[in-house]
Design a protein around this motif. Structure first.
Motif, PDB file in Angstrom:
ATOM      1  N   PHE A 110       0.850  -1.068   0.106  1.00 18.45           N
ATOM      2  CA  PHE A 110       0.002   0.023  -0.059  1.00 18.45           C
ATOM      3  C   PHE A 110       1.081   1.275  -0.060  1.00 18.45           C
ATOM      4  N   GLU A 111       0.157   2.392  -0.306  1.00 14.83           N
ATOM      5  CA  GLU A 111       0.852   3.448  -0.345  1.00 14.83           C
ATOM      6  C   GLU A 111      -0.103   4.760   0.278  1.00 14.83           C
ATOM      7  N   LEU A 112       0.290   5.520   1.092  1.00 14.08           N
ATOM      8  CA  LEU A 112      -0.578   6.572   1.534  1.00 14.08           C
ATOM      9  C   LEU A 112      -0.002   7.892   0.977  1.00 14.08           C
ATOM     10  N   ILE A 113      -0.934   8.759   0.307  1.00  8.90           N
ATOM     11  CA  ILE A 113      -0.594   9.780  -0.393  1.00  8.90           C
ATOM     12  C   ILE A 113      -1.131  11.069   0.285  1.00  8.90           C
ATOM     13  N   TYR A 114      -0.345  12.236   0.617  1.00  9.33           N
ATOM     14  CA  TYR A 114      -0.768  13.368   1.599  1.00  9.33           C
ATOM     15  C   TYR A 114      -0.528  14.544   0.544  1.00  9.33           C
ATOM     16  N   LEU A 115      -1.696  15.017   0.382  1.00  3.68           N
ATOM     17  CA  LEU A 115      -1.446  16.371  -0.469  1.00  3.68           C
ATOM     18  C   LEU A 115      -1.786  17.717   0.260  1.00  3.68           C
ATOM     19  N   LEU A 116      -1.056  18.501   0.301  1.00  2.00           N
ATOM     20  CA  LEU A 116      -1.311  19.490   0.888  1.00  2.00           C
ATOM     21  C   LEU A 116      -0.359  20.953   0.118  1.00  2.00           C
ATOM     22  N   ARG A 117      -0.447  22.017   0.543  1.00  2.00           N
ATOM     23  CA  ARG A 117       0.091  23.354  -0.396  1.00  2.00           C
ATOM     24  C   ARG A 117       1.348  23.843   0.005  1.00  2.00           C
ATOM     25  N   GLU A 118       2.470  24.086  -0.680  1.00  3.37           N
ATOM     26  CA  GLU A 118       3.515  24.605  -0.305  1.00  3.37           C
ATOM     27  C   GLU A 118       3.799  25.540   1.072  1.00  3.37           C
ATOM     28  N   SER A 119       2.677  26.213   1.223  1.00  2.00           N
ATOM     29  CA  SER A 119       2.837  27.301   2.377  1.00  2.00           C
ATOM     30  C   SER A 119       2.673  26.639   3.509  1.00  2.00           C
ATOM     31  N   GLN A 120       1.965  25.360   3.468  1.00  2.00           N
ATOM     32  CA  GLN A 120       1.973  24.494   4.822  1.00  2.00           C
ATOM     33  C   GLN A 120       3.330  23.616   5.090  1.00  2.00           C
ATOM     34  N   ARG A 121       4.131  23.762   4.380  1.00  2.00           N
ATOM     35  CA  ARG A 121       5.598  23.232   4.525  1.00  2.00           C
ATOM     36  C   ARG A 121       6.084  23.324   5.789  1.00  2.00           C
ATOM     37  N   PRO A 122       6.147  24.378   6.199  1.00  2.00           N
ATOM     38  CA  PRO A 122       6.869  24.710   7.672  1.00  2.00           C
ATOM     39  C   PRO A 122       6.168  24.034   8.763  1.00  2.00           C
ATOM     40  N   GLN A 123       4.933  23.707   8.546  1.00  2.00           N
ATOM     41  CA  GLN A 123       4.103  23.072   9.964  1.00  2.00           C
ATOM     42  C   GLN A 123       4.311  21.720   9.740  1.00  2.00           C
ATOM     43  N   LEU A 124       5.045  20.896   8.763  1.00  6.13           N
ATOM     44  CA  LEU A 124       5.245  19.652   8.607  1.00  6.13           C
ATOM     45  C   LEU A 124       6.597  19.425   9.686  1.00  6.13           C
ATOM     46  N   ASP A 125       7.385  20.216   9.856  1.00  2.00           N
ATOM     47  CA  ASP A 125       8.653  20.191  10.724  1.00  2.00           C
ATOM     48  C   ASP A 125       8.347  19.730  12.051  1.00  2.00           C
ATOM     49  N   ARG A 126       7.056  20.291  12.650  1.00  2.00           N
ATOM     50  CA  ARG A 126       6.602  20.034  14.218  1.00  2.00           C
ATOM     51  C   ARG A 126       6.086  18.832  14.431  1.00  2.00           C
ATOM     52  N   PHE A 127       5.942  17.903  12.878  1.00  3.10           N
ATOM     53  CA  PHE A 127       5.283  16.415  13.099  1.00  3.10           C
ATOM     54  C   PHE A 127       6.397  15.606  12.441  1.00  3.10           C
ATOM     55  N   ALA A 128       7.584  15.887  12.326  1.00  6.78           N
ATOM     56  CA  ALA A 128       8.690  15.108  11.734  1.00  6.78           C
ATOM     57  C   ALA A 128       8.581  13.797  12.402  1.00  6.78           C
ATOM     58  N   ALA A 129       8.313  13.524  13.725  1.00  7.75           N
ATOM     59  CA  ALA A 129       8.637  12.269  14.343  1.00  7.75           C
ATOM     60  C   ALA A 129       7.466  11.598  13.853  1.00  7.75           C
ATOM     61  N   GLU A 130       6.104  11.925  13.720  1.00  9.13           N
ATOM     62  CA  GLU A 130       5.019  11.176  13.229  1.00  9.13           C
ATOM     63  C   GLU A 130       4.998  10.770  12.036  1.00  9.13           C
ATOM     64  N   ILE A 131       5.572  11.755  11.203  1.00  9.01           N
ATOM     65  CA  ILE A 131       5.694  11.525   9.753  1.00  9.01           C
ATOM     66  C   ILE A 131       6.529  10.515   9.490  1.00  9.01           C
ATOM     67  N   ALA A 132       7.515  10.267  10.205  1.00 10.18           N
ATOM     68  CA  ALA A 132       8.738   9.115   9.978  1.00 10.18           C
ATOM     69  C   ALA A 132       8.177   7.950  10.482  1.00 10.18           C
ATOM     70  N   GLY A 133       7.259   7.828  11.114  1.00 11.07           N
ATOM     71  CA  GLY A 133       6.460   6.516  11.500  1.00 11.07           C
ATOM     72  C   GLY A 133       5.527   6.205  10.765  1.00 11.07           C
ATOM     73  N   LEU A 134       5.114   6.699   9.842  1.00 13.10           N
ATOM     74  CA  LEU A 134       4.081   6.442   8.861  1.00 13.10           C
ATOM     75  C   LEU A 134       4.707   5.785   7.712  1.00 13.10           C
ATOM     76  N   ALA A 135       4.257   4.486   7.629  1.00 20.89           N
ATOM     77  CA  ALA A 135       4.786   3.448   6.562  1.00 20.89           C
ATOM     78  C   ALA A 135       4.066   3.833   5.331  1.00 20.89           C
ATOM     79  N   ASN A 136       5.274   4.063   4.146  1.00 28.14           N
ATOM     80  CA  ASN A 136       4.859   4.115   2.632  1.00 28.14           C
ATOM     81  C   ASN A 136       3.940   5.377   2.575  1.00 28.14           C
ATOM     82  N   LEU A 137       4.346   6.442   3.186  1.00 28.35           N
ATOM     83  CA  LEU A 137       4.043   7.945   3.030  1.00 28.35           C
ATOM     84  C   LEU A 137       4.583   8.586   2.049  1.00 28.35           C
ATOM     85  N   ARG A 138       3.645   9.220   1.183  1.00 23.76           N
ATOM     86  CA  ARG A 138       4.203  10.319  -0.005  1.00 23.76           C
ATOM     87  C   ARG A 138       3.463  11.502   0.313  1.00 23.76           C
TER      88      ARG A 138
END
Length: 325
Positions: free
Chosen positions: A38-66
């Protein structure tokens, strides 16, 4: 656990990573428990990129995330189209977590694969705004209904047929009347959550009008040619009057000819312009790749690939030992 297909589930962010990422964790766990690939695709806008840094640990734990970042001007329904074009699964699901629990989605994904059919969520009752959707449905090639959910599941072959259409963005939201394959509905019983604001409703209206633009332009062109025909008949009438009547008010004939000629010229020109725009719209297609700004991925399917059960006979030489006589 099913291992006979690769499943792609896409979620478009509407409420921000602080709400969507915890939901993605629930989706990822359910997919990992039910599907080997499986793959999990997550779409968001470029302006929301800085918010991803706060969830780096959670994102790293999601298997097959794009994570696919799109430009600021990319509309919500265009993001959904991008998700389906970027997905590589045998079955692709555009999933809105507010529509249904992930367990129900997993079940419907299996049905879509086994039956090889498009499945779209359908609510049993119509919300109060259903009349406006019904009005839009009359002017569209799609079944526009407030009962249609945002969640849709498409096997690969029907998805390719839908994605090739110029109205793909709206066909992925509402059932297309002249689609190359039939849509089937499954019931959704969760209450409707009104989260679409004025901007998103306006965007939906624009998508419907854009999808139906060739149809509207052709109708406009036909009306224009009818006006040209009427203006021509009026010119003949004016000529007949000036030839057959003895007393005609001074200036009437010249006014009638000018009016009919001007109307015919404007209507004919607009009809030709409408036909030209139809041709342009039929030529133009695609452009979604230019809307993607960046992609962040941690997919890895190779660690789940089983060794092939292939045996070499004793008489077969190794590849390095083969030679040409």
């Amino acid at each position: 656990m099913r291992s006979d297909m690769l499943v792609s589930v896409a979620v478009v962010d509407e409420e921000g990573p602080h709400i969507t990422i915890p939901r993605l964790a629930v989706v990822a766990r359910a997919l990992e428990q039910n599907f080997r690939y499986f793959e999990l695709i997550y779409l968001l806008r470029e302006s929301q990129r800085p918010q991803l840094d706060r969830f780096a640990a959670e994102i790293a734990g999601l298997a097959n995330l794009r994570i696919i970042l799109t430009g600021e001007g990319t509309r919500f329904y265009r993001q959904r189209l991008i998700a389906t074009m970027e997905a590589i699964g045998d079955v692709v699901a555009l999933y809105d977590p507010d529509d249904m629990p992930i367990e129900d989605l997993v079940t419907q994904i299996g049905h879509a694969k086994d039956r090889d059919e498009i499945l779209i969520g359908w609510r049993p009752s119509r919300p109060p705004s259903g009349w406006s959707y019904r009005l839009l449905s009359l002017a569209s090639n799609n079944v526009i209904s407030a009962r249609a959910a945002r969640t849709i599941i498409l096997p690969r072959e029907p998805l390719n047929a839908i994605a090739a259409r110029k109205s793909a963005s709206i066909d992925l939201r509402f059932e297309a009347r002249n689609a190359p394959t039939h849509y089937n509905r499954f019931d959704i019983t969760t209450p409707v959550r009104a989260k679409a604001g004025f901007s998103q409703r306006y965007e939906l209206l624009m998508e419907i009008l854009l999808a139906g633009a060739p149809r509207f332009l052709k109708l406009y062109a036909a009306l224009g040619f009818l006006v040209v025909a009427g203006s021509t008949l009026y010119s003949f009438y004016a000529i007949a009057v000036i030839l057959l009547r003895d007393h005609v008010q001074e200036g009437w004939f010249s006014t009638a000819i000018i009016q009919s000629g001007s109307t015919a010229f404007i209507a004919g020109g607009m009809s030709i312009l409408a036909i030209s725009l139809v041709a342009v719209l039929e030529v133009l297609s695609g452009g979604s790749a230019r809307m993607i700004v960046d992609e962040i991925s941690n997919t890895n399917f190779f660690d789940k690939v089983e060794d092939l059960n292939v045996e070499m006979s004793g008489d077969t030489p190794a590849i390095g030992e083969q030679h040409v006589a």
